[in-house]
Design a protein around this motif. Structure first.
Motif, PDB file in Angstrom:
ATOM      1  N   LEU A 142       0.834  -1.204   0.000  1.00 36.39           N
ATOM      2  CA  LEU A 142       0.000   0.000   0.000  1.00 36.39           C
ATOM      3  C   LEU A 142       0.869   1.254   0.000  1.00 36.39           C
ATOM      4  O   LEU A 142       0.562   2.242  -0.676  1.00 36.39           O
ATOM      5  CB  LEU A 142      -0.918   0.008   1.228  1.00 36.39           C
ATOM      6  N   GLY A 143       1.954   1.208   0.765  1.00 34.39           N
ATOM      7  CA  GLY A 143       2.863   2.348   0.811  1.00 34.39           C
ATOM      8  C   GLY A 143       3.447   2.654  -0.564  1.00 34.39           C
ATOM      9  O   GLY A 143       3.595   3.822  -0.941  1.00 34.39           O
ATOM     10  N   ARG A 144       3.766   1.617  -1.320  1.00 33.88           N
ATOM     11  CA  ARG A 144       4.312   1.819  -2.665  1.00 33.88           C
ATOM     12  C   ARG A 144       3.279   2.456  -3.598  1.00 33.88           C
ATOM     13  O   ARG A 144       3.614   3.313  -4.424  1.00 33.88           O
ATOM     14  CB  ARG A 144       4.777   0.482  -3.244  1.00 33.88           C
ATOM     15  N   LEU A 145       2.036   2.019  -3.464  1.00 32.64           N
ATOM     16  CA  LEU A 145       0.981   2.638  -4.281  1.00 32.64           C
ATOM     17  C   LEU A 145       0.826   4.113  -3.943  1.00 32.64           C
ATOM     18  O   LEU A 145       0.673   4.963  -4.826  1.00 32.64           O
ATOM     19  CB  LEU A 145      -0.347   1.908  -4.067  1.00 32.64           C
ATOM     20  N   MET A 146       0.867   4.442  -2.654  1.00 31.17           N
ATOM     21  CA  MET A 146       0.722   5.830  -2.231  1.00 31.17           C
ATOM     22  C   MET A 146       1.883   6.687  -2.733  1.00 31.17           C
ATOM     23  O   MET A 146       1.688   7.844  -3.117  1.00 31.17           O
ATOM     24  CB  MET A 146       0.621   5.897  -0.702  1.00 31.17           C
ATOM     25  N   GLU A 147       3.082   6.127  -2.745  1.00 31.95           N
ATOM     26  CA  GLU A 147       4.245   6.872  -3.225  1.00 31.95           C
ATOM     27  C   GLU A 147       4.131   7.230  -4.703  1.00 31.95           C
ATOM     28  O   GLU A 147       4.660   8.253  -5.144  1.00 31.95           O
ATOM     29  CB  GLU A 147       5.517   6.044  -2.995  1.00 31.95           C
ATOM     30  N   ARG A 148       3.424   6.410  -5.463  1.00 31.88           N
ATOM     31  CA  ARG A 148       3.281   6.679  -6.895  1.00 31.88           C
ATOM     32  C   ARG A 148       2.340   7.853  -7.165  1.00 31.88           C
ATOM     33  O   ARG A 148       2.402   8.479  -8.212  1.00 31.88           O
ATOM     34  CB  ARG A 148       2.779   5.413  -7.617  1.00 31.88           C
ATOM     35  N   GLY A 149       1.459   8.156  -6.223  1.00 38.25           N
ATOM     36  CA  GLY A 149       0.539   9.274  -6.404  1.00 38.25           C
ATOM     37  C   GLY A 149      -0.496   8.987  -7.482  1.00 38.25           C
ATOM     38  O   GLY A 149      -0.612   7.868  -7.989  1.00 38.25           O
ATOM     39  N   GLY A 150      -1.248  10.005  -7.880  1.00 39.05           N
ATOM     40  CA  GLY A 150      -2.234   9.864  -8.956  1.00 39.05           C
ATOM     41  C   GLY A 150      -3.263   8.790  -8.677  1.00 39.05           C
ATOM     42  O   GLY A 150      -3.685   8.578  -7.527  1.00 39.05           O
ATOM     43  N   LEU A 151      -3.657   8.050  -9.716  1.00 37.29           N
ATOM     44  CA  LEU A 151      -4.675   7.010  -9.563  1.00 37.29           C
ATOM     45  C   LEU A 151      -4.224   5.858  -8.654  1.00 37.29           C
ATOM     46  O   LEU A 151      -5.061   5.310  -7.924  1.00 37.29           O
ATOM     47  CB  LEU A 151      -5.089   6.475 -10.934  1.00 37.29           C
ATOM     48  N   PRO A 152      -2.925   5.468  -8.660  1.00 37.46           N
ATOM     49  CA  PRO A 152      -2.526   4.427  -7.705  1.00 37.46           C
ATOM     50  C   PRO A 152      -2.832   4.821  -6.257  1.00 37.46           C
ATOM     51  O   PRO A 152      -3.328   4.000  -5.473  1.00 37.46           O
ATOM     52  CB  PRO A 152      -1.021   4.290  -7.949  1.00 37.46           C
ATOM     53  N   ALA A 153      -2.555   6.075  -5.907  1.00 32.34           N
ATOM     54  CA  ALA A 153      -2.857   6.535  -4.552  1.00 32.34           C
ATOM     55  C   ALA A 153      -4.368   6.600  -4.319  1.00 32.34           C
ATOM     56  O   ALA A 153      -4.846   6.344  -3.197  1.00 32.34           O
ATOM     57  CB  ALA A 153      -2.231   7.899  -4.308  1.00 32.34           C
ATOM     58  N   ARG A 154      -5.122   6.915  -5.366  1.00 31.87           N
ATOM     59  CA  ARG A 154      -6.583   6.970  -5.226  1.00 31.87           C
ATOM     60  C   ARG A 154      -7.166   5.570  -4.993  1.00 31.87           C
ATOM     61  O   ARG A 154      -8.195   5.423  -4.325  1.00 31.87           O
ATOM     62  CB  ARG A 154      -7.200   7.594  -6.473  1.00 31.87           C
ATOM     63  N   TYR A 170      -0.710  -5.971  -4.362  1.00 30.29           N
ATOM     64  CA  TYR A 170       0.173  -6.346  -5.466  1.00 30.29           C
ATOM     65  C   TYR A 170      -0.598  -6.568  -6.760  1.00 30.29           C
ATOM     66  O   TYR A 170      -0.018  -6.506  -7.846  1.00 30.29           O
ATOM     67  CB  TYR A 170       0.990  -7.581  -5.072  1.00 30.29           C
ATOM     68  N   ALA A 171      -1.899  -6.836  -6.650  1.00 29.98           N
ATOM     69  CA  ALA A 171      -2.712  -6.916  -7.861  1.00 29.98           C
ATOM     70  C   ALA A 171      -2.684  -5.588  -8.613  1.00 29.98           C
ATOM     71  O   ALA A 171      -2.684  -5.554  -9.850  1.00 29.98           O
ATOM     72  CB  ALA A 171      -4.147  -7.291  -7.497  1.00 29.98           C
ATOM     73  N   TRP A 172      -2.634  -4.471  -7.865  1.00 31.28           N
ATOM     74  CA  TRP A 172      -2.571  -3.141  -8.470  1.00 31.28           C
ATOM     75  C   TRP A 172      -1.133  -2.723  -8.749  1.00 31.28           C
ATOM     76  O   TRP A 172      -0.859  -2.054  -9.749  1.00 31.28           O
ATOM     77  CB  TRP A 172      -3.233  -2.116  -7.538  1.00 31.28           C
ATOM     78  N   LEU A 173      -0.200  -3.103  -7.877  1.00 31.60           N
ATOM     79  CA  LEU A 173       1.186  -2.678  -8.027  1.00 31.60           C
ATOM     80  C   LEU A 173       1.815  -3.175  -9.321  1.00 31.60           C
ATOM     81  O   LEU A 173       2.689  -2.524  -9.887  1.00 31.60           O
ATOM     82  CB  LEU A 173       2.019  -3.174  -6.840  1.00 31.60           C
ATOM     83  N   ARG A 174       1.400  -4.338  -9.779  1.00 31.39           N
ATOM     84  CA  ARG A 174       2.000  -4.893 -10.989  1.00 31.39           C
ATOM     85  C   ARG A 174       1.614  -4.106 -12.235  1.00 31.39           C
ATOM     86  O   ARG A 174       2.226  -4.262 -13.292  1.00 31.39           O
ATOM     87  CB  ARG A 174       1.588  -6.352 -11.147  1.00 31.39           C
ATOM     88  N   LEU A 175       0.580  -3.257 -12.123  1.00 35.13           N
ATOM     89  CA  LEU A 175       0.113  -2.480 -13.262  1.00 35.13           C
ATOM     90  C   LEU A 175       0.854  -1.150 -13.373  1.00 35.13           C
ATOM     91  O   LEU A 175       1.211  -0.535 -12.365  1.00 35.13           O
ATOM     92  CB  LEU A 175      -1.389  -2.198 -13.143  1.00 35.13           C
ATOM     93  N   THR A 176       1.071  -0.705 -14.597  1.00 33.38           N
ATOM     94  CA  THR A 176       1.551   0.655 -14.804  1.00 33.38           C
ATOM     95  C   THR A 176       0.417   1.624 -14.485  1.00 33.38           C
ATOM     96  O   THR A 176      -0.734   1.208 -14.309  1.00 33.38           O
ATOM     97  CB  THR A 176       1.989   0.853 -16.256  1.00 33.38           C
ATOM     98  N   ASP A 177       0.729   2.910 -14.434  1.00 33.43           N
ATOM     99  CA  ASP A 177      -0.332   3.894 -14.205  1.00 33.43           C
ATOM    100  C   ASP A 177      -1.380   3.816 -15.300  1.00 33.43           C
ATOM    101  O   ASP A 177      -2.583   3.956 -15.039  1.00 33.43           O
ATOM    102  CB  ASP A 177       0.263   5.305 -14.148  1.00 33.43           C
ATOM    103  N   VAL A 183      -8.082  -0.172 -16.199  1.00 33.16           N
ATOM    104  CA  VAL A 183      -8.948  -1.041 -15.386  1.00 33.16           C
ATOM    105  C   VAL A 183     -10.079  -0.233 -14.751  1.00 33.16           C
ATOM    106  O   VAL A 183     -11.250  -0.639 -14.791  1.00 33.16           O
ATOM    107  CB  VAL A 183      -8.123  -1.762 -14.300  1.00 33.16           C
ATOM    108  N   LEU A 184      -9.737   0.901 -14.163  1.00 36.01           N
ATOM    109  CA  LEU A 184     -10.762   1.713 -13.511  1.00 36.01           C
ATOM    110  C   LEU A 184     -11.789   2.213 -14.513  1.00 36.01           C
ATOM    111  O   LEU A 184     -12.998   2.213 -14.246  1.00 36.01           O
ATOM    112  CB  LEU A 184     -10.115   2.891 -12.788  1.00 36.01           C
ATOM    113  N   ARG A 185     -11.320   2.629 -15.680  1.00 37.85           N
ATOM    114  CA  ARG A 185     -12.237   3.182 -16.687  1.00 37.85           C
ATOM    115  C   ARG A 185     -13.161   2.101 -17.242  1.00 37.85           C
ATOM    116  O   ARG A 185     -14.375   2.292 -17.321  1.00 37.85           O
ATOM    117  CB  ARG A 185     -11.437   3.814 -17.833  1.00 37.85           C
ATOM    118  N   TYR A 217     -12.664 -10.596  -7.754  1.00 40.09           N
ATOM    119  CA  TYR A 217     -12.972  -9.770  -8.915  1.00 40.09           C
ATOM    120  C   TYR A 217     -11.811  -8.822  -9.201  1.00 40.09           C
ATOM    121  O   TYR A 217     -11.412  -8.634 -10.352  1.00 40.09           O
ATOM    122  CB  TYR A 217     -14.255  -8.969  -8.675  1.00 40.09           C
ATOM    123  N   ILE A 218     -11.244  -8.217  -8.160  1.00 32.85           N
ATOM    124  CA  ILE A 218     -10.105  -7.319  -8.338  1.00 32.85           C
ATOM    125  C   ILE A 218      -8.952  -8.059  -8.994  1.00 32.85           C
ATOM    126  O   ILE A 218      -8.323  -7.561  -9.942  1.00 32.85           O
ATOM    127  CB  ILE A 218      -9.647  -6.738  -6.978  1.00 32.85           C
TER     128      ILE A 218
END
Length: 291
Positions: A142-154, A170-177, A183-185, A217-218
């Protein structure tokens, strides 16, 4: 900690160890979960001088069990619980409150601060707040996602309000921004602006909305993208290393349990001591529930 089975009628509550309150919707979801899959996380209890067991952590789970037993007294004849030191009851309650009262993002921030600024080992942090090392690795993610900012932090903000589960960052971390944006869209916002959708979901959740997406699902939607939407190089190696540690730990535990059950089976067959045979059977049944 020793895992025991306790009869509901042998459990007691103390006002100074019970959490002050919770939303009815949460209690309803918890009761439905307990009704369907049982007690996933054992209670924490301590033996009292009077011979009963004091609930240190798990009053809501106990209330859920008692509500279910009112309709069907045959359910939950015993409840799994970790037996802890009575003299440490307030310290344990305090540790549990720290963990339960903080949002996932707050725990992630606390973990990284203690580790990087105060030089506290992460395995010690896990012990202090009463969680497993595997769970602590999730907060590192989670900390790594927050450090990336933008949609990862959201995405982490969505975890804070319960829209997304926080149990596999890690399901989200493996993705680029770009991968997270897609995925969100496509999977959540129905081709609308992802940033706007995130804001709407967070506002709705804070007003009592109950939109929740399950972990399966995620994991499914984050695993179904073209290769260019995934990290490569050192980033993906770090993520795979974290995932590998989690899987390896699970495999080692599974193998150890199987070996232990094999030895217990041999004891049951070959021992002439009734007490030893009974103990071997009981321990084998306990390990079988964990596999």
């Amino acid at each position: 900690m020793k895992l025991i089975d306790v009869k509901p009628e042998d459990l007691s509550l103390s006002p100074d160890l019970v959490r002050s309150g919770s939303a009815k919707s949460f209690e309803d979801r918890l009761r439905a979960s307990v009704d369907e899959i049982g007690i996933a996380e054992p209670l924490k209890v301590a033996a009292t001088p009077e011979g009963s067991y004091l609930v240190i952590d798990g009053s809501l789970r106990l209330r859920a069990v008692l509500a279910i037993r009112e309709k069907d007294p045959t359910r939950f004849p015993t409840i799994p619980a970790y037996l802890l030191d009575y003299d440490l009851r307030y310290e344990i309650r305090f540790q549990s409150d720290i963990y339960q009262d903080l949002l996932p993002s707050q725990i992630a921030t606390l973990v990284e601060h203690l580790h990087k600024s105060e030089n506290v080992r992460k395995i010690d942090i896990a012990r202090y707040i009463g969680i497993s090392p595997a769970t602590l690795r999730n907060y590192t993610g989670l900390g790594r996602l927050m450090e990336r900012g933008g949609l990862p932090a959201r995405v982490v903000e969505l975890m804070d309000v319960g829209v997304f589960p926080s149990s596999n960052p890690y399901a989200w971390l493996r993705l680029t921004d770009a991968g997270i944006e897609r995925v969100l869209r496509e999977r959540f916002a129905k081709d609308a602006d992802p940033e706007a959708w995130v804001g709407e979901m967070i506002d709705a959740a804070r007003l009592g909305g109950n939109e929740r997406y399950p972990l399966k699902y995620i994991e499914m939607v984050t695993a179904a993208l073209p290769a260019e939407y995934y990290h490569s190089g050192e980033d993906v190696r770090a993520i795979k290393r974290d995932l590998g540690l989690r899987r390896a730990a699970g495999q080692r535990t599974h193998l150890a349990f199987q070996q232990a059950r094999s030895h217990l089976s041999q004891v049951s067959k070959e021992s002439s001591e009734p007490v030893l045979v009974t103990a071997a059977h009981a321990f084998d049944n306990y390990l079988a529930r964990l596999l």
